[in-house]
Design an enzyme around this catalytic site. Structure first.
Site, mmCIF file in Angstrom:
data_model
loop_
_atom_site.group_PDB
_atom_site.id
_atom_site.type_symbol
_atom_site.label_atom_id
_atom_site.label_comp_id
_atom_site.label_asym_id
_atom_site.label_seq_id
_atom_site.Cartn_x
_atom_site.Cartn_y
_atom_site.Cartn_z
ATOM 1 N N SER A 1 28.244 12.567 19.353
ATOM 2 C CA SER A 1 29.033 12.380 18.130
ATOM 3 C C SER A 1 28.531 13.206 16.948
ATOM 4 O O SER A 1 28.578 12.746 15.800
ATOM 5 C CB SER A 1 29.122 10.895 17.764
ATOM 6 O OG SER A 1 29.756 10.176 18.814
ATOM 7 N N ASN B 1 30.134 21.809 24.395
ATOM 8 C CA ASN B 1 30.445 21.358 25.748
ATOM 9 C C ASN B 1 31.901 20.917 25.710
ATOM 10 O O ASN B 1 32.223 19.849 25.212
ATOM 11 C CB ASN B 1 29.523 20.188 26.132
ATOM 12 C CG ASN B 1 29.926 19.560 27.466
ATOM 13 O OD1 ASN B 1 30.783 20.093 28.186
ATOM 14 N ND2 ASN B 1 29.305 18.431 27.794
ATOM 15 N N HIS C 1 24.072 16.315 32.701
ATOM 16 C CA HIS C 1 24.822 15.608 31.653
ATOM 17 C C HIS C 1 25.024 14.154 32.111
ATOM 18 O O HIS C 1 25.241 13.894 33.294
ATOM 19 C CB HIS C 1 26.175 16.286 31.406
ATOM 20 C CG HIS C 1 26.830 15.759 30.168
ATOM 21 N ND1 HIS C 1 27.519 14.572 30.162
ATOM 22 C CD2 HIS C 1 26.853 16.226 28.899
ATOM 23 C CE1 HIS C 1 27.940 14.339 28.922
ATOM 24 N NE2 HIS C 1 27.550 15.328 28.139
ATOM 25 N N GLU D 1 20.660 13.320 24.669
ATOM 26 C CA GLU D 1 21.988 12.749 24.436
ATOM 27 C C GLU D 1 21.962 11.268 24.792
ATOM 28 O O GLU D 1 22.123 10.904 25.969
ATOM 29 C CB GLU D 1 23.027 13.462 25.309
ATOM 30 C CG GLU D 1 23.155 14.931 25.021
ATOM 31 C CD GLU D 1 24.554 15.463 25.325
ATOM 32 O OE1 GLU D 1 25.108 16.145 24.455
ATOM 33 O OE2 GLU D 1 25.094 15.174 26.414
ATOM 34 N N LYS E 1 33.756 20.021 28.007
ATOM 35 C CA LYS E 1 34.111 19.017 29.032
ATOM 36 C C LYS E 1 35.426 19.452 29.711
ATOM 37 O O LYS E 1 35.673 20.654 29.835
ATOM 38 C CB LYS E 1 34.176 17.614 28.419
ATOM 39 C CG LYS E 1 32.879 17.297 27.649
ATOM 40 C CD LYS E 1 32.692 15.861 27.308
ATOM 41 C CE LYS E 1 31.380 15.688 26.551
ATOM 42 N NZ LYS E 1 31.061 14.316 26.233
ATOM 43 N N GLY F 1 30.757 10.450 22.534
ATOM 44 C CA GLY F 1 32.193 10.191 22.452
ATOM 45 C C GLY F 1 32.526 8.854 21.817
ATOM 46 O O GLY F 1 33.667 8.397 21.874
ATOM 47 N N GLU G 1 27.476 12.293 31.960
ATOM 48 C CA GLU G 1 28.748 12.072 32.675
ATOM 49 C C GLU G 1 28.600 12.462 34.146
ATOM 50 O O GLU G 1 29.201 11.836 35.024
ATOM 51 C CB GLU G 1 29.884 12.834 31.973
ATOM 52 C CG GLU G 1 30.259 12.130 30.666
ATOM 53 C CD GLU G 1 30.797 13.031 29.569
ATOM 54 O OE1 GLU G 1 31.208 14.164 29.851
ATOM 55 O OE2 GLU G 1 30.792 12.571 28.403
#
Ligand code: 13P
Length: 252
Positions: free
Chosen positions: A213, A10, A96, A168, A12, A174, A98
């Site tokens: 991560s 991904n 996701h 996730e 991003k 991150g 985010e």
């Protein structure tokens, strides 16, 4: 456990034409000898055409990172699943964290996006996961169960035959703080058991990826867990050597 491995990058909101070209070419050549693992990259919309032109005919698939819940119409700024199909996307990430947290996507919208992808024969990679506060207050399983149930209720359990789930944990994305293999395994097992209530065959067959991560040096121990079938990779998917090592670690 009979399930093939799968590793998806991904990207991003990262990349440029020049950098992508190098990365895509390196990923194709570095993963050429993979056995029993599929790999894909989910790139920003403007670069899907570039991904298609480099990856077409290779063993690396490509996809989007988001999709509209609508198929066409006056929805300024949106991209439909039909358009992703037109550009050869095999996958799209939906839900996701985010998108959920920064762009206010609720479970219902995520489920509609999941269904829109399915209707265009794109395999959705459905992301689920809890925040740190939810984990610490003992709500993780309930949060994940609801994220799954809303999709199953709207799209139907059968659609999970052609989908991928990515667990996730928000606190691991991150942050450099990976879930331990056992923490991830426990949630993956929970997800499978939740699906098994509806259909045990689908629960046994569905690929469940871990994301948060994942790096070359921790991938192998995560992927060794019985219910972890691969990974959804953020930062490390932007570095060819890291991403290739992670794909190799998913070979079983
Ligand atoms: P990182 O691998 O950068 O933690 O990101 C994980 C992720 O969000 C993949 O979708």
């Amino acid at each position: 456990m009979g399930r093939a491995g799968f590793v998806a990058g991904n990207w991003k909101m990262h990349g440029s034409l020049a950098r992508n070209q190098e990365l895509l070419e390196a990923v194709v050549s570095g993963t050429r000898s993979l056995q029993n693992v599929s790999c894909a990259v989910c790139v920003p919309y403007p670069y899907i055409v570039q991904a298609q032109s480099v990856l077409e005919g290779s063993h690396v698939a490509w996809g989007g990172q988001n999709v509209s819940q609508y198929h066409h119409g006056a929805y300024t700024g949106e991209v439909s699943a039909d358009m992703l199909t037109d550009l050869g996307c095999r996958y799209v990430i939906v839900g996701h964290s985010e998108r959920r947290i920064l762009f206010g996507e609720e479970n219902r919208v995520v489920a509609e996006k999941f269904r829109a992808a399915q209707e265009c024969s794109i395999t959705p990679i459905l992301c689920v996961g809890e925040t740190l506060a939810q984990r610490e207050s003992g709500e993780a399983e309930q949060v994940i169960a609801t994220q799954l149930d809303v999709v199953i209720d709207l799209a139907g359990i059968e659609t999970l035959r052609h989908s991928v789930i990515a667990y996730e944990p928000v606190w691991a994305i991150g942050t450099g703080k990976t879930a331990t293999p056992q923490q991830a395994q426990d949630v993956h097992e929970f997800i499978r058991s939740r699906i098994a209530v509806h259909n045990s065959k689908i629960a046994g067959d569905i690929q469940i990826l871990y994301g948060g991560s994942v790096k070359a040096d921790n991938a192998r121990e995560l992927f060794a867990m019985p219910d972890i079938d691969g990974g959804l990779i953020g930062g490390a998917s932007l570095v060819a050597a890291e991403f290739i090592s992670i794909c190799l670690a998913a070979q079983n």
